[in-house]
Design a protein around this motif. Structure first.
Motif, PDB file in Angstrom:
ATOM      1  N   UNK A 133       0.844  -1.198   0.000  1.00 45.50           N
ATOM      2  CA  UNK A 133       0.000   0.000   0.000  1.00 45.50           C
ATOM      3  C   UNK A 133       0.879   1.249   0.000  1.00 45.50           C
ATOM      4  N   UNK A 134       0.352   2.306  -0.548  1.00 47.99           N
ATOM      5  CA  UNK A 134       1.097   3.556  -0.624  1.00 47.99           C
ATOM      6  C   UNK A 134       1.132   4.221   0.741  1.00 47.99           C
ATOM      7  N   UNK A 135       2.318   4.424   1.234  1.00 47.03           N
ATOM      8  CA  UNK A 135       2.523   5.125   2.502  1.00 47.03           C
ATOM      9  C   UNK A 135       3.627   6.140   2.263  1.00 47.03           C
ATOM     10  N   UNK A 136       3.281   7.411   2.399  1.00 47.42           N
ATOM     11  CA  UNK A 136       4.170   8.515   2.060  1.00 47.42           C
ATOM     12  C   UNK A 136       5.545   8.362   2.701  1.00 47.42           C
ATOM     13  N   UNK A 137       5.576   8.089   3.979  1.00 49.45           N
ATOM     14  CA  UNK A 137       6.837   8.001   4.706  1.00 49.45           C
ATOM     15  C   UNK A 137       7.747   6.914   4.134  1.00 49.45           C
ATOM     16  N   UNK A 138       7.163   5.790   3.757  1.00 45.21           N
ATOM     17  CA  UNK A 138       7.975   4.690   3.224  1.00 45.21           C
ATOM     18  C   UNK A 138       8.470   4.978   1.810  1.00 45.21           C
ATOM     19  N   UNK A 139       7.692   5.735   1.040  1.00 49.39           N
ATOM     20  CA  UNK A 139       8.130   6.090  -0.314  1.00 49.39           C
ATOM     21  C   UNK A 139       9.233   7.140  -0.257  1.00 49.39           C
ATOM     22  N   UNK A 140       9.007   8.177   0.545  1.00 47.58           N
ATOM     23  CA  UNK A 140       9.947   9.304   0.573  1.00 47.58           C
ATOM     24  C   UNK A 140      11.198   8.993   1.380  1.00 47.58           C
ATOM     25  N   UNK A 141      11.024   8.476   2.579  1.00 42.87           N
ATOM     26  CA  UNK A 141      12.166   8.262   3.464  1.00 42.87           C
ATOM     27  C   UNK A 141      12.692   6.830   3.457  1.00 42.87           C
ATOM     28  N   UNK A 142      11.866   5.899   2.998  1.00 35.62           N
ATOM     29  CA  UNK A 142      12.277   4.498   3.015  1.00 35.62           C
ATOM     30  C   UNK A 142      12.729   3.976   1.671  1.00 35.62           C
ATOM     31  N   UNK A 143      12.801   4.851   0.665  1.00 39.63           N
ATOM     32  CA  UNK A 143      13.223   4.449  -0.684  1.00 39.63           C
ATOM     33  C   UNK A 143      12.410   3.274  -1.225  1.00 39.63           C
ATOM     34  N   UNK A 144      11.092   3.321  -1.019  1.00 39.93           N
ATOM     35  CA  UNK A 144      10.211   2.259  -1.492  1.00 39.93           C
ATOM     36  C   UNK A 144       9.281   2.791  -2.579  1.00 39.93           C
ATOM     37  N   UNK A 145       9.873   3.320  -3.624  1.00 40.84           N
ATOM     38  CA  UNK A 145       9.107   3.879  -4.736  1.00 40.84           C
ATOM     39  C   UNK A 145       8.223   2.866  -5.433  1.00 40.84           C
ATOM     40  N   UNK A 146       8.528   1.590  -5.320  1.00 40.82           N
ATOM     41  CA  UNK A 146       7.717   0.533  -5.921  1.00 40.82           C
ATOM     42  C   UNK A 146       6.274   0.570  -5.416  1.00 40.82           C
ATOM     43  N   UNK A 147       6.051   1.174  -4.258  1.00 36.93           N
ATOM     44  CA  UNK A 147       4.694   1.274  -3.717  1.00 36.93           C
ATOM     45  C   UNK A 147       3.783   2.137  -4.586  1.00 36.93           C
ATOM     46  N   UNK A 148       4.363   3.021  -5.395  1.00 33.89           N
ATOM     47  CA  UNK A 148       3.570   3.848  -6.303  1.00 33.89           C
ATOM     48  C   UNK A 148       2.860   2.990  -7.351  1.00 33.89           C
ATOM     49  N   UNK A 149       3.404   1.831  -7.652  1.00 32.81           N
ATOM     50  CA  UNK A 149       2.784   0.908  -8.617  1.00 32.81           C
ATOM     51  C   UNK A 149       1.958  -0.166  -7.911  1.00 32.81           C
ATOM     52  N   UNK A 150       2.498  -0.750  -6.854  1.00 34.68           N
ATOM     53  CA  UNK A 150       1.787  -1.865  -6.214  1.00 34.68           C
ATOM     54  C   UNK A 150       0.460  -1.436  -5.603  1.00 34.68           C
TER      55      UNK A 150
END
Length: 154
Positions: free
Chosen positions: A61-78
């Motif tokens: 699931x998309x979670x801002x903190x994990x995308x921005x600070x956790x380098x988990x950009x793959x969440x933008x697609x999943x």
């Protein structure tokens, strides 16, 4: 194919969720327990008849903190492929079928697929900007682009 993929992902999410095993804190228990492992979280936790937010987060699931600070950009697609519950899944898939069939007839599968994926990614980026404390799931961003495209050409 997108409907089949979304339904298959939802079944996998519910299998991983395993409400009877992982939900010991609520007295009322899971909804539709006869489904066993596929039963839904209690309505207090998820009124859309679906998995827990922890399961959704674990599966992308998309979670801002994990995308921005956790380098988990793959969440933008999943996050595009995850649905919050049966009601969310039905609403999105009915929209996809009614709008997508007309667009596919007019533009072809490849073009419609690209529109779906790119607009879903764009919707995820907008969600990441505006929803910073909660998780975000669903194909609504992709469907909004579909409806805009259909409005101009259907």
């Amino acid at each position: 194919m997108f409907v089949v993929a979304n339904v298959a992902v939802f079944v996998v999410v519910m299998f991983v969720n395993d409400c009877p095993k992982n939900n010991l804190r609520y007295e009322g228990g899971c909804v539709a327990r006869f489904l066993g492992r596929l039963s839904f979280q209690p309505l207090r936790e998820n009124p859309l008849f679906g998995p827990s937010s922890n399961t959704l987060e674990k599966l992308g699931a998309l979670k801002w903190n994990k995308v921005v600070h956790g380098n988990q950009g793959w969440r933008l697609i999943t996050c595009i492929w995850l649905q919050a519950g049966v009601i969310h899944l039905l609403a999105n898939m009915l929209s996809l079928v009614f709008i997508g069939i007309r667009l596919e007839q007019q533009f072809g599968f490849v073009r419609v697929g690209l529109i779906y994926l790119l607009s879903g990614l764009g919707g995820s980026m907008l969600s990441a900007l505006f929803i910073q404390r909660n998780i975000s799931v669903g194909a609504s961003g992709a469907l909004l682009a579909f409806s805009g495209q259909c409005y101009r050409s259907c």
